[in-house]
Design an enzyme around this catalytic site. Structure first.
Site, short mmCIF file in Angstrom:
data_model
loop_
_atom_site.label_atom_id
_atom_site.label_comp_id
_atom_site.label_asym_id
_atom_site.label_seq_id
_atom_site.Cartn_x
_atom_site.Cartn_y
_atom_site.Cartn_z
N ARG A 51 44.19 32.71 34.32
CA ARG A 51 43.00 33.26 33.67
C ARG A 51 43.34 33.90 32.32
NH1 ARG A 51 41.56 37.51 38.38
NH2 ARG A 51 43.63 38.40 38.59
N GLU A 62 38.38 39.65 32.15
CA GLU A 62 39.01 38.34 32.37
C GLU A 62 37.99 37.22 32.51
OE1 GLU A 62 42.81 39.96 34.95
OE2 GLU A 62 40.89 39.72 35.95
N LYS A 75 34.26 32.51 36.23
CA LYS A 75 33.86 33.88 36.58
C LYS A 75 34.28 34.81 35.45
CE LYS A 75 36.10 36.66 39.85
NZ LYS A 75 36.29 37.13 41.24
N ARG A 118 35.03 36.74 48.95
CA ARG A 118 36.01 35.65 48.80
C ARG A 118 37.43 36.20 48.84
NH1 ARG A 118 39.25 37.06 44.43
NH2 ARG A 118 38.84 35.89 42.53
N GLN A 146 36.58 47.24 48.10
CA GLN A 146 37.01 46.02 48.80
C GLN A 146 37.31 46.27 50.28
OE1 GLN A 146 36.96 43.25 46.77
NE2 GLN A 146 36.45 44.70 45.15
N ASP A 167 43.98 56.68 51.87
CA ASP A 167 43.62 56.65 50.44
C ASP A 167 43.97 58.03 49.88
OD1 ASP A 167 41.25 54.84 48.68
OD2 ASP A 167 41.87 56.81 47.94
N THR A 209 44.68 49.04 46.49
CA THR A 209 44.48 50.23 45.66
C THR A 209 44.18 49.80 44.22
OG1 THR A 209 46.81 50.39 45.03
CG2 THR A 209 46.15 51.50 47.07
N ASP A 235 47.08 43.14 40.40
CA ASP A 235 46.55 41.85 39.94
C ASP A 235 46.49 41.72 38.43
OD1 ASP A 235 44.53 43.64 39.53
OD2 ASP A 235 43.00 42.58 40.65
N LYS A 239 50.40 46.38 36.75
CA LYS A 239 49.58 46.92 37.85
C LYS A 239 50.05 46.27 39.15
CE LYS A 239 44.59 47.30 38.96
NZ LYS A 239 44.07 46.02 39.47
N SER A 300 48.51 38.48 46.49
CA SER A 300 47.17 38.04 46.07
C SER A 300 46.82 38.58 44.68
CB SER A 300 46.16 38.55 47.11
OG SER A 300 44.87 38.56 46.61
P1 NAD Z 1 38.06 50.88 44.04
O1 NAD Z 1 38.28 51.62 42.78
O2 NAD Z 1 36.69 50.83 44.62
O3 NAD Z 1 39.04 51.44 45.19
C1 NAD Z 1 40.41 51.63 44.98
C2 NAD Z 1 40.89 52.77 45.86
O4 NAD Z 1 42.32 52.86 45.72
C3 NAD Z 1 40.31 54.12 45.47
O5 NAD Z 1 39.63 54.70 46.56
C4 NAD Z 1 41.55 54.94 45.07
O6 NAD Z 1 41.44 56.31 45.41
C5 NAD Z 1 42.63 54.22 45.86
N1 NAD Z 1 43.99 54.48 45.38
C6 NAD Z 1 44.44 54.50 44.10
N2 NAD Z 1 45.78 54.77 44.08
C7 NAD Z 1 46.16 54.93 45.37
C8 NAD Z 1 47.40 55.21 46.00
N3 NAD Z 1 48.50 55.43 45.29
N4 NAD Z 1 47.44 55.29 47.36
C9 NAD Z 1 46.32 55.10 48.09
N5 NAD Z 1 45.11 54.83 47.56
C10 NAD Z 1 45.03 54.73 46.21
O7 NAD Z 1 38.60 49.39 43.78
P2 NAD Z 1 38.34 48.08 44.65
O8 NAD Z 1 37.17 47.33 44.13
O9 NAD Z 1 38.42 48.41 46.10
O10 NAD Z 1 39.61 47.22 44.22
C11 NAD Z 1 40.91 47.62 44.64
C12 NAD Z 1 41.94 46.78 43.91
O11 NAD Z 1 41.87 45.43 44.33
C13 NAD Z 1 41.78 46.77 42.40
O12 NAD Z 1 43.06 47.01 41.82
C14 NAD Z 1 41.34 45.38 42.08
O13 NAD Z 1 41.77 44.95 40.81
C15 NAD Z 1 41.97 44.59 43.20
N6 NAD Z 1 41.27 43.33 43.53
C16 NAD Z 1 42.03 42.25 43.75
C17 NAD Z 1 41.43 41.08 44.11
C18 NAD Z 1 42.27 39.86 44.41
O14 NAD Z 1 41.75 38.77 44.51
N7 NAD Z 1 43.55 40.03 44.59
C19 NAD Z 1 40.03 40.97 44.20
C20 NAD Z 1 39.28 42.13 44.00
C21 NAD Z 1 39.91 43.32 43.66
#
Ligand code: NAD
Length: 363
Positions: A51, A62, A75, A118, A146, A167, A209, A235, A239, A300
């Site tokens: 991407r 992205e 997307k 997904r 998520q 968390d 996270t 991701d 990060k 992932s």
């Molecule tokens: P969100 O902001 O709603 O939730 C993230 C949570 O992580 C928060 O509650 C935060 O307090 C917690 N957190 C942060 N640092 C932490 C730590 N050190 N220990 C424990 N908890 C911690 O975000 P989300 O929408 O749930 O997305 C979470 C992550 O997943 C994001 O980084 C996002 O980029 C990634 N994501 C990846 C994919 C994929 O396909 N791999 C898809 C969607 C989201």
């Protein structure tokens, strides 16, 4: 899935949510896992690319394109971990599906809810191949947007019976427990005071996270033989969530290696670090888990093909449930060479063109 020429469907977030309620989350996810397995199994049919990412100090924006002979999909998605402090989600997305023969768009869709669906379905597709079949408990670290989808997918489709939650924001865990209590009455929910406590005794460890940092959410010492790690949160460059030492002792599986080497946990590893793409295991061309005490990692990051599959799957389901709205996105021309005719039509009253009031957007 057929559209009349020039017809563009719109799937709103409300309609997507209604669709999930009508079909049932577990049944919808089951169908989505099966659709993903079919599309990943015909890997060579797709024109794939890593991407395109635009980084800012607070996050990333992205574009994710992919195509096969019948359709092109893209997307748009962002990742801004500080957004919840501003009252908006970290992740927001939308996307479109086009016919490859004419290039005409046929669907414009919300993808914020659909991304959570997904991503959970892809995690299940990987865990079906990689986790021990006897897995019953899962650590879920990161209890944000998520997390419910990951929890419900692993309980509903893989037989997880106990969830160990952590968390750094206790209110996020409160929210998750509240949401899961009604959905998963038979499942044991344990609030943990650290990531180490959550991981203790878990068969599967899901990290989801959000923080723009190379974090060590899970250290090597926490990981026991036989665990499967579903590392979802890391991701993009800079990060990540896992101690790199875990990767050295594990078998590592990715979606699309050229993208994962830039964005995944493996960004810390040399370019020739051995990984297996999920499609290779699905097709039986490469091994997944070989021994009960193997440590497996699904690194992932989210790949465009997952959104292609989700767009086509949600489109077909929404058509069946009559949840699509027509969208006047394309010109309707009497003569396809006369775009100018649009400007010669008498002005007609059109509610879409009425001046709108401005809303204050959080700065
Ligand atoms: P969100 O902001 O709603 O939730 C993230 C949570 O992580 C928060 O509650 C935060 O307090 C917690 N957190 C942060 N640092 C932490 C730590 N050190 N220990 C424990 N908890 C911690 O975000 P989300 O929408 O749930 O997305 C979470 C992550 O997943 C994001 O980084 C996002 O980029 C990634 N994501 C990846 C994919 C994929 O396909 N791999 C898809 C969607 C989201």
């Amino acid at each position: 899935m057929t559209n009349h020429p020039g017809q563009v469907d719109f799937l709103s977030t409300d309609a997507a949510a209604l669709l999930v309620q009508r079909v049932g989350l577990t049944d919808l996810l089951r169908g989505l896992v099966s659709a993903l397995e079919k599309d990943f199994s015909r890997w060579e049919d797709f024109d794939k690319t890593a991407r395109l990412a635009q980084h800012t100090p607070d996050g990333v924006m992205e574009l994710m394109p992919v195509a096969d002979a019948s359709h092109f999909a893209f997307k748009y998605v962002n990742g801004h971990p500080k957004n919840p402090q501003r009252g908006i989600p970290s992740i927001m997305a939308f996307g479109a599906l086009m016919r490859a023969d004419t290039g005409a768009p046929i669907l414009l869709s919300e993808l914020t809810l659909t991304t959570a669906l997904r991503t959970a379905a892809t995690s299940v597709m990987a865990a079906k191949l990689l986790a021990r079949r006897s897995s019953r408990s899962m650590a879920l670290i990161g209890n944000g947007s998520q997390s419910e989808f990951q929890a419900l997918a692993f309980v509903g489709l893989l037989g997880i019976q106990s969830l160990r939650l952590f968390d750094i924001d206790p209110a996020a865990t409160d929210k998750l427990i509240h949401n899961l209590r009604t959905q998963l009455p038979g499942v044991q929910l344990q609030r943990c005071s650290s990531a180490a406590e959550a991981v203790q005794g878990a068969d599967i460890v899901t990290t989801v996270t959000a923080d723009k940092a190379n974090a060590t959410i899970v250290s090597r010492a926490m990981v026991q033989p036989g665990m499967h790690l579903n590392a979802v949160g890391g991701d993009c460059p800079g990060k990540t969530e896992l101690d790199a030492a875990i990767l050295l002792d594990a078998k590592v599986f990715v979606e699309f290696a050229p993208q994962s080497r830039i964005e995944g946990e493996i960004q810390h590893m040399p370019e020739d670090f051995a990984v297996t793409e999920l499609w290779q295991v699905l097709r039986g061309e490469r091994a997944g888990r070989l021994h009960e005490d193997d440590i497996t990692v699904f690194d992932s990051v989210g790949f465009a093909l997952e959104d292609y599959t989700a767009l086509r799957y949600m489109h077909a389901l929404a058509q069946q449930h009559q949840l699509l709205q027509p969208l006047a996105l394309l010109p309707q021309l009497r003569n396809p060479k006369n775009l100018f005719e649009l400007l010669l039509q008498p002005e007609a009253p059109h509610h879409d063109l009425a001046p709108t009031h401005c809303h204050a957007i959080p700065a």
